[in-house]
Design a protein around this motif. Structure first.
Motif: not given
Length: 430
Positions: A376, A378, A407
């Motif tokens: 999660g 990025y 993300l």
């Protein structure tokens, strides 16, 4: 006056950025009620949206908002018969009270209600939130929520947890402060060390949220950066023998020196190697290096001093090609030993890739990817994509860029990733 004008909207938005922490900190000190302070501050800003278009912009928005919030608090407390003592305390404040004017016009002025010697309501608020009775992450999260007005979702992203989890932590922290009657003041000198780590973490995350916003249209929120630096300066004066306070201040100054070059005129992200170094603030760099030298006079460099040393390697390089990546990789190796977090390990992988080649860095990134600790986040797929691109593994790089794009939270980051994806798929790669 007609409907809400763009001028008033902009003024209220700017007042929120500049004044939220001041208003809330003042109300918490006076009422001792976290939720009441936040609710009344929100109502004051809503009232500004209603009144300012009709009455015009006040000369001192901060004083106007503090007075409006205080009046709301008085009204609320008046309805609570059990809060009579607090009502009398708050009611003694007047619109021209020295504290209100000082809060709005001069943060270095303060009401002498405690003997902490700290001339700033917000710094006192940080020390209150950072009481050792609270879990570390709760201390930091509560301070960010109260001091900056950051949403629960934004703070959750900074901690890589869900919004629901963070909301529960914030509620528990407020309840703990209320139930334990934790005082709103800076503790005496002999108790400062038990809170120092938390206070530094708060300022660090406050600066990071300003330097690279977790969400929204703007990558950089300069108001938060400036506030973090201001509070870090106060902290070094409060704790002149704490080397990590100097290390953190140096780190902030060295990063902040590049603020004008991190995005272009269109608001697009400009990577470090492409930034115009002639536009870096040489005065802040010189100050940052000098502060770092003060910090490094002590043994056993801590995490902020190590990060500041890394930032100094970048800030003092004549150009991107002159960057001493071997030294940076070595410093990251030391930092990982002190702070073995996955984010630090990701930064270490980037430095190793620059010093020893993309294959060496990618091996470290793949280990992080397999561990799953940065799911999660990025920057993990974004870093992986960049290293795969440099190794000419274009199909894998494109997939990683798409993952990062899904993300990314800010518009500037998304545009940057979309441009990189377009570059490697221009020849028809999909």
């Amino acid at each position: 006056m007609g409907g809400l004008t763009a001028e008033v909207e902009a003024a209220v938005a700017e007042a929120f950025r500049q004044e939220w922490g001041r208003v809330v900190a003042t109300l918490i000190r006076v009422t001792g009620d976290w939720d009441l302070a936040e609710e009344c501050a929100q109502e004051a800003f809503a009232l500004a949206l209603e009144r300012w278009p009709r009455d015009g912009l006040p000369r001192r928005p901060g004083a106007w908002l503090t007075t409006a919030a205080r009046n709301r608090a008085v009204d609320r407390l008046r309805r609570r018969s059990t809060e009579a003592a607090k009502l009398r305390e708050v009611a003694t404040m007047t619109a021209n009270d020295r504290e209100v004017a000082a809060t709005a016009a001069n943060d270095d002025a303060f009401d002498s209600g405690d003997d902490s010697g700290v001339p700033d309501d917000r710094l006192r608020l940080i020390f209150t939130c950072c009481h050792p009775a609270l879990p570390l992450e709760a201390r930091v999260a509560l301070t960010l929520r109260t001091l900056t007005g950051m949403t629960t979702a934004e703070i959750a992203r900074a901690f890589l947890v869900t919004e629901a989890t963070m909301a529960k932590r914030l509620v528990r922290a407020k309840s703990k402060i209320s139930n334990a009657r934790i005082p709103y003041r800076v503790p005496p000198a002999h108790l400062l060390p038990e809170r120092t780590g938390s206070v530094l973490a708060v300022l660090y995350l406050l600066f990071n949220e300003g330097y690279s916003a977790s969400a929204g249209a703007d990558l950089v929120r300069r108001d938060l950066c400036a506030e973090a630096i201001r509070l870090a300066r106060l902290l070094t004066r409060l704790m002149p023998d704490e080397p990590e306070a100097y290390g953190l201040l140096a780190l902030m100054l060295l990063h902040h020196a590049r603020r004008a070059t991190r995005v272009d005129a269109a608001g697009d992200l400009v990577t470090l190697e492409r930034q115009d170094r002639t536009r870096w603030d040489r005065g802040e760099i010189d100050e940052g290096v000098a502060v770092l030298e003060t910090a490094l006079r002590h043994d056993r460099p801590g995490p902020y001093r190590l990060q500041a040393a890394i930032a100094a390697c970048h800030a003092t390089a004549a150009d991107a090609a002159d960057t001493d990546w071997a030294q940076i990789a070595e410093l990251y190796g030391q930092l990982v030993q002190v702070v073995p977090s996955p984010v630090v390990k990701l930064n270490q992988a980037v430095a190793v890739a620059m010093a020893d080649g993309p294959a060496a860095g990618l091996a470290l990134v793949e280990d992080l990817h397999a561990a799953g600790e940065l799911n999660g986040y990025y920057l993990l797929p974004a870093t992986r994509a960049d290293l795969l691109r440099r190794l000419n593994r274009r199909t894998e790089a494109a997939a990683a860029y798409r993952e990062a794009l899904d993300l990314a939270r800010t518009e500037a980051e998304r545009r940057y990733l979309a441009d990189r994806l377009a570059e490697i798929t221009a020849d028809g790669e999909s």
